[in-house]
Enzyme design. Structure first.
Site, PDB file in Angstrom:
ATOM      1  N   LYS A  73      30.578  42.270  33.638  1.00 12.10           N
ATOM      2  CA  LYS A  73      31.382  41.120  34.062  1.00 12.10           C
ATOM      3  C   LYS A  73      32.492  40.838  33.040  1.00 12.10           C
ATOM      4  O   LYS A  73      33.638  40.573  33.397  1.00 12.10           O
ATOM      5  CB  LYS A  73      30.475  39.888  34.251  1.00 12.10           C
ATOM      6  N   GLN A 117      23.570  33.778  33.108  1.00 11.14           N
ATOM      7  CA  GLN A 117      22.950  34.923  33.776  1.00 11.14           C
ATOM      8  C   GLN A 117      21.478  34.625  34.087  1.00 11.14           C
ATOM      9  O   GLN A 117      20.733  34.157  33.225  1.00 11.14           O
ATOM     10  CB  GLN A 117      23.087  36.180  32.888  1.00 11.14           C
ATOM     11  N   ASP A 140      29.436  30.551  39.828  1.00 11.17           N
ATOM     12  CA  ASP A 140      28.354  31.199  40.572  1.00 11.17           C
ATOM     13  C   ASP A 140      28.086  30.479  41.888  1.00 11.17           C
ATOM     14  O   ASP A 140      27.414  31.029  42.774  1.00 11.17           O
ATOM     15  CB  ASP A 140      27.062  31.177  39.742  1.00 11.17           C
TER      16      ASP A 140
END
Ligand code: GUN
Length: 313
Positions: A73, A117, A140
């Protein structure tokens, strides 16, 4: 197997089929186009004197898969001109420490997106951490306000979760017709299954969500014009589960043993690719399907976070 598939096809309506293999939906190419658009928009922002978009990644613990995902990412950010700020906490980090870091990032004007994460190490409360992220930096799309808006009619979340958004972008690119289509989603996770079902519902699909307790899964899948597999079980969806011509999106990434490979293993999806490609109209490969789209959507969401910050001052 081909004989079995032919038998399956002969029981489907209409009864005459031309045997064709599915068209592959190339996630690498589609994601590259998204990344190019984001890179262009970042350059335009900089030329206009606006701040460079910034993404903060938070990695807690030492899960090797998570380490790889976060590294990829951050690399993708660098390639499109987004600044990334990597934060790593040990697996012994406390709830208070993780939430304090999130609060610090919420207040940091260089940061337009915060990605914690998942999964978090055992003992940390994921729900509380996700709740702590500002809804304006929730790239997200996992904050309950953003998920809540996604689940309601007539509401627009600022951010849509990346993998589900990527699935829809792949279907759109392949020319799927959504209105009135039967869409079947295998899996009900917060990260993929549930939000992708919501997105398909917003596109006027008739959506069925299947899970471990669903009865007669193959029969339900055979009714799907659009089938999204996100269960995390290697090659579970067989050729005779698929309606001829269907759009099949494979979200799974499963490592299986393979003695012919130097590494001793290979990656497969939740879909038995070789069988399903003989029946489906369109199919995503693994790797090279949904995976690259998840990262592309994260970049797009980070740009959106920066654009929102411009308006909010
Ligand atoms: N773990 C697996 N997928 C995801 C994702 O899309 N976002 C985050 N934050 N963690 C994940």
């Amino acid at each position: 197997m081909v004989a079995k598939l032919r038998e399956h096809l002969s029981t489907c309506q209409p009864t005459v089929y031309i045997f064709m293999t599915a068209q592959l939906i190339d996630g690498n190419t589609i994601a590259a186009k998204v990344r190019a658009r984001v890179a262009e928009a970042v350059q335009a922002r900089l030329a206009a004197g606006k701040p460079r978009p910034g993404l903060a990644t938070v990695l807690v613990g030492d899960n090797p898969a998570s380490q790889v995902y976060v590294r990829n990412k951050r690399k993708a950010c660098a390639e499109v001109g987004i600044e990334s700020f990597g934060y790593e906490l040990p697996k012994t980090a406390t709830q208070v420490e993780v939430e304090a870091l999130v609060a610090q990032l919420n207040a940091d004007p260089r940061v337009h997106g915060i990605l914690v994460q998942l999964p978090l190490p055992e003992g940390l409360n994921e729900e509380r951490v996700l709740n702590a992220i500002s809804i304006y930096k929730d790239v997200d799309g996992f904050h309950p306000v953003n998920i809540g808006k996604l689940s309601m009619k007539g509401r627009e979340p600022l951010f849509v979760p990346c993998t589900p958004a990527g699935c829809l972008a792949l279907l759109e690119d392949a020319g799927a017709r959504f209105k009135g289509a039967n869409a079947v989603v295998l899996g009900r996770s917060n990260i993929v299954g549930l939000p992708v079902a919501m997105l398909l519902l917003h596109r006027d699909c008739t959506v069925t969500i299947c899970h471990s307790r669903t009865k007669d899964l193959p029969a339900i899948c055979r009714n799907a014009d659009i089938l999204v597999a996100a269960v995390g079980r290697a090659e579970m969806v067989r050729g005779d589960w698929v309606k001829p011509g269907a759009y099949v999106i494979d979200v799974g990434i499963n490592k299986i043993p393979d003695a012919t490979k130097k590494s001793g293993s290979r990656l497969v999806g939740d879909v038995a690719f070789d069988e399903v490609k003989e029946v489906a109209g369109y199919l995503t490969p693994v790797p090279g399907g949904v995976g690259p789209m998840t990262i592309a959507m994260l970049l797009q969401n980070t740009l959106r976070g920066a654009e929102h910050a411009d308006c909010a001052g």
